[in-house]
Enzyme design. Structure first.
Site, PDB file in Angstrom:
ATOM      1  NE  ARG A 221      -4.214  -1.561   0.153  1.00 14.77           N
ATOM      2  CZ  ARG A 221      -4.320  -2.618  -0.660  1.00 14.77           C
ATOM      3  NH1 ARG A 221      -3.379  -2.897  -1.531  1.00 14.77           N
ATOM      4  NH2 ARG A 221      -5.393  -3.391  -0.607  1.00 14.77           N
ATOM      5  CG  HIS A 269      -3.219  -0.845  -6.857  1.00 17.03           C
ATOM      6  ND1 HIS A 269      -3.587  -0.230  -5.688  1.00 17.03           N
ATOM      7  CD2 HIS A 269      -3.307  -2.179  -6.596  1.00 17.03           C
ATOM      8  CE1 HIS A 269      -3.880  -1.145  -4.772  1.00 17.03           C
ATOM      9  NE2 HIS A 269      -3.725  -2.337  -5.311  1.00 17.03           N
TER      10      HIS A 269
HETATM   11  P1  NDP Z   1      -1.385 -11.947   4.695  1.00 15.88           P
HETATM   12  O1  NDP Z   1      -2.334 -11.488   5.752  1.00 15.88           O
HETATM   13  O2  NDP Z   1      -1.465 -13.358   4.236  1.00 15.88           O
HETATM   14  O3  NDP Z   1       0.117 -11.704   5.187  1.00 15.88           O
HETATM   15  C1  NDP Z   1       0.478 -10.561   5.896  1.00 15.88           C
HETATM   16  C2  NDP Z   1       1.872 -10.764   6.458  1.00 15.88           C
HETATM   17  O4  NDP Z   1       2.287  -9.551   7.088  1.00 15.88           O
HETATM   18  C3  NDP Z   1       1.932 -11.855   7.534  1.00 15.88           C
HETATM   19  O5  NDP Z   1       3.118 -12.607   7.414  1.00 15.88           O
HETATM   20  C4  NDP Z   1       1.942 -11.053   8.841  1.00 15.88           C
HETATM   21  O6  NDP Z   1       2.601 -11.705   9.917  1.00 15.88           O
HETATM   22  C5  NDP Z   1       2.743  -9.845   8.403  1.00 15.88           C
HETATM   23  N1  NDP Z   1       2.508  -8.713   9.300  1.00 15.88           N
HETATM   24  C6  NDP Z   1       1.359  -8.044   9.524  1.00 15.88           C
HETATM   25  N2  NDP Z   1       1.541  -7.071  10.434  1.00 15.88           N
HETATM   26  C7  NDP Z   1       2.838  -7.145  10.811  1.00 15.88           C
HETATM   27  C8  NDP Z   1       3.639  -6.438  11.748  1.00 15.88           C
HETATM   28  N3  NDP Z   1       3.137  -5.437  12.482  1.00 15.88           N
HETATM   29  N4  NDP Z   1       4.930  -6.792  11.885  1.00 15.88           N
HETATM   30  C9  NDP Z   1       5.458  -7.812  11.163  1.00 15.88           C
HETATM   31  N5  NDP Z   1       4.751  -8.528  10.245  1.00 15.88           N
HETATM   32  C10 NDP Z   1       3.453  -8.198  10.085  1.00 15.88           C
HETATM   33  O7  NDP Z   1      -1.560 -10.949   3.464  1.00 15.88           O
HETATM   34  P2  NDP Z   1      -1.285 -11.204   1.902  1.00 15.88           P
HETATM   35  O8  NDP Z   1       0.059 -11.810   1.777  1.00 15.88           O
HETATM   36  O9  NDP Z   1      -2.419 -11.925   1.280  1.00 15.88           O
HETATM   37  O10 NDP Z   1      -1.319  -9.707   1.335  1.00 15.88           O
HETATM   38  C11 NDP Z   1      -0.427  -8.730   1.840  1.00 15.88           C
HETATM   39  C12 NDP Z   1      -0.824  -7.352   1.341  1.00 15.88           C
HETATM   40  O11 NDP Z   1      -0.516  -7.211  -0.042  1.00 15.88           O
HETATM   41  C13 NDP Z   1      -2.309  -7.007   1.406  1.00 15.88           C
HETATM   42  O12 NDP Z   1      -2.697  -6.634   2.710  1.00 15.88           O
HETATM   43  C14 NDP Z   1      -2.440  -5.871   0.396  1.00 15.88           C
HETATM   44  O13 NDP Z   1      -2.256  -4.629   1.042  1.00 15.88           O
HETATM   45  C15 NDP Z   1      -1.284  -6.129  -0.573  1.00 15.88           C
HETATM   46  N6  NDP Z   1      -1.767  -6.487  -1.907  1.00 15.88           N
HETATM   47  C16 NDP Z   1      -1.472  -5.668  -2.973  1.00 15.88           C
HETATM   48  C17 NDP Z   1      -1.895  -5.993  -4.226  1.00 15.88           C
HETATM   49  C18 NDP Z   1      -1.539  -5.134  -5.394  1.00 15.88           C
HETATM   50  O14 NDP Z   1      -2.074  -5.325  -6.489  1.00 15.88           O
HETATM   51  N7  NDP Z   1      -0.605  -4.203  -5.261  1.00 15.88           N
HETATM   52  C19 NDP Z   1      -2.683  -7.202  -4.501  1.00 15.88           C
HETATM   53  C20 NDP Z   1      -2.917  -7.998  -3.331  1.00 15.88           C
HETATM   54  C21 NDP Z   1      -2.484  -7.648  -2.082  1.00 15.88           C
HETATM   55  P3  NDP Z   1       2.036 -13.075  10.535  1.00 15.88           P
HETATM   56  O15 NDP Z   1       2.295 -14.114   9.449  1.00 15.88           O
HETATM   57  O16 NDP Z   1       2.863 -13.296  11.723  1.00 15.88           O
HETATM   58  O17 NDP Z   1       0.578 -12.857  10.771  1.00 15.88           O
HETATM   59  C1  OXD Z   2      -5.652  -6.247  -2.936  1.00 15.60           C
HETATM   60  C2  OXD Z   2      -5.278  -5.285  -3.987  1.00 15.60           C
HETATM   61  O1  OXD Z   2      -5.512  -5.927  -1.759  1.00 15.60           O
HETATM   62  O2  OXD Z   2      -5.597  -5.548  -5.165  1.00 15.60           O
HETATM   63  O3  OXD Z   2      -6.084  -7.351  -3.296  1.00 15.60           O
HETATM   64  O4  OXD Z   2      -4.634  -4.271  -3.697  1.00 15.60           O
END
Ligand code: NDP
Ligand code: OXD
Length: 306
Positions: A221, A269
């Site tokens: 983000r 994006h």
């Molecule tokens: P997940 O919820 O599967 O993974 C999130 C990861 O972040 C986990 O490993 C979590 O740790 C870690 N995390 C969260 N908060 C913290 C913190 N405070 N400190 C350390 N680690 C932290 O999410 P996804 O992998 O499915 O997606 C990640 C992000 O990607 C989405 O939230 C979205 O914003 C972005 N995204 C962007 C897209 C784009 O087109 N640009 C498309 C899709 C997603 P833990 O494993 O310990 O819970």
């Molecule tokens: C998502 C994105 O969060 O597309 O899936 O950004």
């Protein structure tokens, strides 16, 4: 059972027809103000009015992985929030991140400039061991990206809240290990959810801790990145470049310095798009599991913010 749809990419019928095909017994309709209340909803970035008019929603399926936009809204406490997990996004993210890092690591832009100018020039080779890549976030997408980068023999570090043990990957966890994780990395990929804990995490202090010549890929983000700090570290030469797919303001304003910066590549994006077939099949499976009282992957925990 009534299902409301809002904000899906492309024509609404594209999605409503797909939902009807999977749930013939359900009444599926695109939401407009004044629509009758629904039992379930499939949404992307709905307005507050959507929830104000839907006090009885049992569950909302978010048409994406990130729920930061949803969690800014007032949503009835009993409404369960469910996000997409993978649904065809992980492989797209892996190809996007590998492409961005390899394009930098192999100097492919410099080669393109040379050959377009009619120059046959070979540049020095680089050792992969000198380009460890750190991934902030080791969830559904981060793990797939880690696996893909390992496939290209890059050393890979991941940082998450809870410790992770991934084959061939060095794991770091929690705020206490963030500095060590950064110091062990030259490439940095952000795949964190946007929460109060992760907003502005890509800042002068954290990015300065990367090994000199660092390269940043932000696919999570825009609000993870302090833009002025990135520009300052690119100017100072501590960072070699950045690929950015997400921005604080989208679309990126026309006058923004990122558009034309020689060390920054941007995309609108688009690193991992929501795919209709995969998403609908996944949502249907999650809804079925909810109705049967079975565990559902991708349940959002509101208190932790993802
Ligand atoms: P997940 O919820 O599967 O993974 C999130 C990861 O972040 C986990 O490993 C979590 O740790 C870690 N995390 C969260 N908060 C913290 C913190 N405070 N400190 C350390 N680690 C932290 O999410 P996804 O992998 O499915 O997606 C990640 C992000 O990607 C989405 O939230 C979205 O914003 C972005 N995204 C962007 C897209 C784009 O087109 N640009 C498309 C899709 C997603 P833990 O494993 O310990 O819970
Ligand atoms: C998502 C994105 O969060 O597309 O899936 O950004």
């Amino acid at each position: 059972m009534r299902i409301a749809l809002y904000g899906a990419d492309g024509p609404a019928e594209f999605w409503t027809d797909g939902l009807r095909a999977l749930w013939p017994q359900a009444e599926v309709a695109h939401w407009v103000p004044g629509s009758p209340p629904a039992d379930y909803a499939v949404v992307w970035a709905p307005p507050q009015a959507f929830f104000d008019e839907q006090p009885g929603l049992k569950a909302v399926f978010n048409l994406g992985a990130g729920v930061d936009a949803l969690l800014k809204l007032r949503i009835p406490p009993q409404t369960q929030l469910v996000r997409l997990d993978d649904a065809g996004m992980a492989v797209q993210m892996a190809e996007y991140v590998c492409h961005a890092l390899i394009r930098h690591f192999r100097a492919l832009d410099a080669y393109a400039a040379d050959t377009h100018a009619g120059r046959w020039t070979q540049r020095p080779t680089r050792a992969r061991a000198d380009f460890p890549v750190g991934i902030l976030g080791a969830g559904v997408l981060g793990q797939r990206v880690a696996q893909a980068l390992r496939g290209f023999d890059f050393p890979v570090n991941v940082w998450s809240r809870q410790p992770k043990q991934l084959d061939g990957v060095r794991g770091f966890a929690g705020a206490a290990q963030l500095d060590d994780f950064l110091a062990a990395s030259k490439g940095l990929v952000c795949l964190l959810p946007l929460t109060v804990d992760t907003e502005n995490i890509l800042n002068r202090r954290s990015l300065s801790r990367l090994q000199p010549g660092g390269y940043v890929v932000n696919v999570a983000r825009g609000a993870h990145l302090v833009e002025a700090d990135l520009l300052a570290l690119l100017d100072s030469g501590h960072l070699a470049g950045a690929t950015l797919d997400v921005f604080r303001n989208e679309p990126l304003p026309a006058a923004h310095p990122f558009w034309a910066h020689p060390k920054i590549s941007i995309t609108p994006h688009t690193s991992a798009r929501t795919l209709r077939e995969e998403s609908l099949v996944q949502i249907a499976g999650k809804l079925q599991a909810l109705l049967q009282g079975l565990p559902v992957a991708g349940m959002v925990e509101r208190e932790r913010g993802y």
